[in-house]
Design a protein around this motif. Structure first.
Motif, short mmCIF file in Angstrom:
data_model
loop_
_atom_site.label_atom_id
_atom_site.label_comp_id
_atom_site.label_asym_id
_atom_site.label_seq_id
_atom_site.Cartn_x
_atom_site.Cartn_y
_atom_site.Cartn_z
N GLU A 1 0.83 -1.21 0.00
CA GLU A 1 0.00 0.00 0.00
C GLU A 1 0.86 1.26 0.00
OE1 GLU A 1 -4.04 -1.59 2.27
OE2 GLU A 1 -2.27 -1.07 3.46
N LEU A 2 1.97 1.23 0.72
CA LEU A 2 2.89 2.37 0.68
C LEU A 2 3.46 2.58 -0.71
CD1 LEU A 2 4.84 1.78 4.02
CD2 LEU A 2 3.35 3.73 3.52
N LEU A 3 3.87 1.47 -1.34
CA LEU A 3 4.40 1.57 -2.70
C LEU A 3 3.31 2.03 -3.66
CD1 LEU A 3 6.73 1.21 -4.66
CD2 LEU A 3 6.16 -1.23 -4.81
N ALA A 4 2.09 1.58 -3.43
CA ALA A 4 0.97 1.98 -4.29
C ALA A 4 0.74 3.49 -4.23
CB ALA A 4 -0.30 1.24 -3.85
N ILE A 5 0.89 4.08 -3.07
CA ILE A 5 0.72 5.53 -2.95
C ILE A 5 1.80 6.25 -3.74
CG2 ILE A 5 0.90 7.46 -1.32
CD1 ILE A 5 -0.58 5.76 0.71
N ILE A 6 3.03 5.74 -3.69
CA ILE A 6 4.12 6.36 -4.45
C ILE A 6 3.83 6.29 -5.95
CG2 ILE A 6 6.56 6.16 -5.09
CD1 ILE A 6 7.00 5.02 -2.22
N MET A 7 3.31 5.14 -6.42
CA MET A 7 3.07 4.95 -7.85
C MET A 7 1.84 5.71 -8.33
SD MET A 7 4.17 1.01 -8.59
CE MET A 7 2.71 0.35 -7.79
N ASP B 1 -4.74 -3.89 -16.54
CA ASP B 1 -5.01 -5.25 -16.08
C ASP B 1 -4.90 -5.41 -14.57
OD1 ASP B 1 -5.36 -6.25 -18.73
OD2 ASP B 1 -3.17 -6.28 -18.95
N GLU B 2 -4.22 -4.50 -13.90
CA GLU B 2 -3.98 -4.61 -12.47
C GLU B 2 -4.21 -3.26 -11.80
OE1 GLU B 2 -0.17 -7.56 -12.21
OE2 GLU B 2 0.07 -5.70 -13.35
N ASN B 3 -4.88 -3.28 -10.64
CA ASN B 3 -4.99 -2.03 -9.90
C ASN B 3 -3.64 -1.73 -9.25
OD1 ASN B 3 -4.85 -3.18 -7.18
ND2 ASN B 3 -6.92 -3.96 -7.54
N VAL B 4 -3.53 -0.58 -8.66
CA VAL B 4 -2.24 -0.13 -8.16
C VAL B 4 -1.68 -1.02 -7.05
CG1 VAL B 4 -3.19 1.50 -6.46
CG2 VAL B 4 -0.92 1.93 -7.46
N ILE B 5 -2.56 -1.56 -6.21
CA ILE B 5 -2.09 -2.42 -5.12
C ILE B 5 -1.58 -3.75 -5.68
CG2 ILE B 5 -2.76 -3.67 -3.03
CD1 ILE B 5 -4.73 -1.45 -2.44
N GLU B 6 -2.28 -4.28 -6.67
CA GLU B 6 -1.83 -5.53 -7.28
C GLU B 6 -0.48 -5.35 -7.96
OE1 GLU B 6 -6.23 -7.43 -8.34
OE2 GLU B 6 -5.18 -6.16 -9.80
N LEU B 7 -0.32 -4.22 -8.64
CA LEU B 7 0.96 -3.95 -9.31
C LEU B 7 2.07 -3.77 -8.28
CD1 LEU B 7 2.65 -3.40 -11.80
CD2 LEU B 7 1.83 -1.03 -11.78
N ALA B 8 1.77 -3.06 -7.21
CA ALA B 8 2.77 -2.86 -6.15
C ALA B 8 3.17 -4.20 -5.54
CB ALA B 8 2.22 -1.93 -5.08
N ARG B 9 2.18 -5.05 -5.32
CA ARG B 9 2.45 -6.37 -4.73
C ARG B 9 3.34 -7.20 -5.67
NH1 ARG B 9 -2.60 -7.82 -3.86
NH2 ARG B 9 -2.65 -6.75 -1.85
N LYS B 10 3.07 -7.12 -6.97
CA LYS B 10 3.88 -7.87 -7.94
C LYS B 10 5.32 -7.39 -7.92
CE LYS B 10 2.40 -8.80 -12.15
NZ LYS B 10 2.00 -8.61 -13.57
N ILE B 11 5.52 -6.08 -7.87
CA ILE B 11 6.88 -5.53 -7.86
C ILE B 11 7.62 -5.97 -6.60
CG2 ILE B 11 8.22 -3.39 -7.71
CD1 ILE B 11 6.03 -2.09 -9.47
N LEU B 12 6.97 -5.88 -5.45
CA LEU B 12 7.61 -6.28 -4.20
C LEU B 12 7.89 -7.78 -4.17
CD1 LEU B 12 5.68 -4.03 -1.66
CD2 LEU B 12 8.11 -3.92 -2.20
N ASN B 13 6.97 -8.56 -4.69
CA ASN B 13 7.20 -10.02 -4.74
C ASN B 13 8.42 -10.36 -5.58
OD1 ASN B 13 5.02 -10.67 -3.12
ND2 ASN B 13 3.62 -11.05 -4.83
N SER B 14 8.68 -9.56 -6.59
CA SER B 14 9.83 -9.84 -7.48
C SER B 14 11.17 -9.64 -6.77
CB SER B 14 9.76 -8.94 -8.72
OG SER B 14 10.12 -7.60 -8.41
N VAL B 15 11.14 -8.91 -5.66
CA VAL B 15 12.37 -8.68 -4.89
C VAL B 15 12.25 -9.27 -3.49
CG1 VAL B 15 13.13 -6.64 -6.17
CG2 VAL B 15 11.55 -6.35 -4.25
N ASP B 16 11.43 -10.32 -3.37
CA ASP B 16 11.23 -11.01 -2.09
C ASP B 16 10.76 -10.08 -0.99
OD1 ASP B 16 12.05 -13.49 -3.16
OD2 ASP B 16 14.15 -12.98 -2.86
#
Length: 225
Positions: free
Chosen positions: A28-34, A40-55
């Motif tokens: 959610e913090l990253l979503a606010i920045i973005m 295809d993805e809301n901002v929270i889903e996209l933020a979660r995907k980015i964070l998952n990519s870096v563990d």
């Protein structure tokens, strides 16, 4: 208006206002920045995907470049720069939070001051901690930025800075992006030059710290000074 009735891109901001910043998850913090997601993805889903990519590691996220971030659908250059800038602000805040005139008692004290500046870089940088005769920190500064394999420091600039701050002791540090803790011949040579110059000026070289992503090497601890 209840959060559930808001658009997905607006919910983290509303939660921030209703419950405070500490209630927000990392995504959610990253979503606010973005600010927004993609089609295809809301901002929270996209933020979660980015964070998952870096563990889910902010540290690992800080290693990504603008080009790395732009590989995610919905991340253009503006969003990528916003993410990197936010992480850099956090990094600089850490430096400013160093208590004034912290006493350096050992190599780990010096490492803790500089690790946030040096541990996650892809190129070498050379920093110095300047101390008074009670081993209290009076100044910390970056002296050079280099390439992937080396960062050469100008000994004259180092001691000019030391004299400007009336320093009687210095600790120098640089990072090894390769992750190797072994000092190179150049590392050993420049350390000796700095030590000899300090002897002439009565400014003691107390240590040389090599910083990697999660640990460090101390010339002093290793008996190389």
């Amino acid at each position: 208006m209840a959060i559930k009735f808001l658009a997905e891109d607006d919910r983290p901001r509303e939660k921030f206002l209703q419950k405070g910043k500490s209630s927000l998850s990392d995504s959610e913090l990253l979503a606010i920045i973005m600010g927004s997601g993609n089609k295809d993805e809301n901002v929270i889903e996209l933020a979660r995907k980015i964070l998952n990519s870096v563990d889910n590691s902010w540290h690992q996220l800080s290693l990504l470049s603008v080009k790395d971030l732009m590989k995610f659908k919905g991340i253009g250059i503006t969003k990528a720069i916003s993410i990197i800038s936010a992480l850099e602000i956090g990094k600089r805040r850490t430096v400013q939070e160093i208590p004034e005139k912290t006493v350096i008692g050992n190599s780990n004290d010096a490492y803790l001051i500089l690790k946030n500046q040096l541990s996650d870089l892809r190129t070498e940088e050379f920093w110095a901690i300047f101390l008074n005769n009670s081993n209290k920190v009076i100044h910390v500064s970056q002296l050079t930025q280099g390439g992937i394999s080396q960062s050469i420091v100008d000994v004259r600039i180092l001691y000019k800075t030391a004299l400007e701050h009336f320093s009687t002791g210095i600790i120098i540090a640089h990072n090894h992006p390769s992750g190797s803790l072994k000092p190179s011949r150049e590392d050993i040579s420049i350390t000796q030059k700095i030590k000899e110059a300090g002897n002439i000026l009565s400014i003691q070289l107390l240590d040389h710290i090599i910083v990697t992503q999660d640990t460090y090497f101390s010339f002093s601890d290793a008996g190389l000074l």
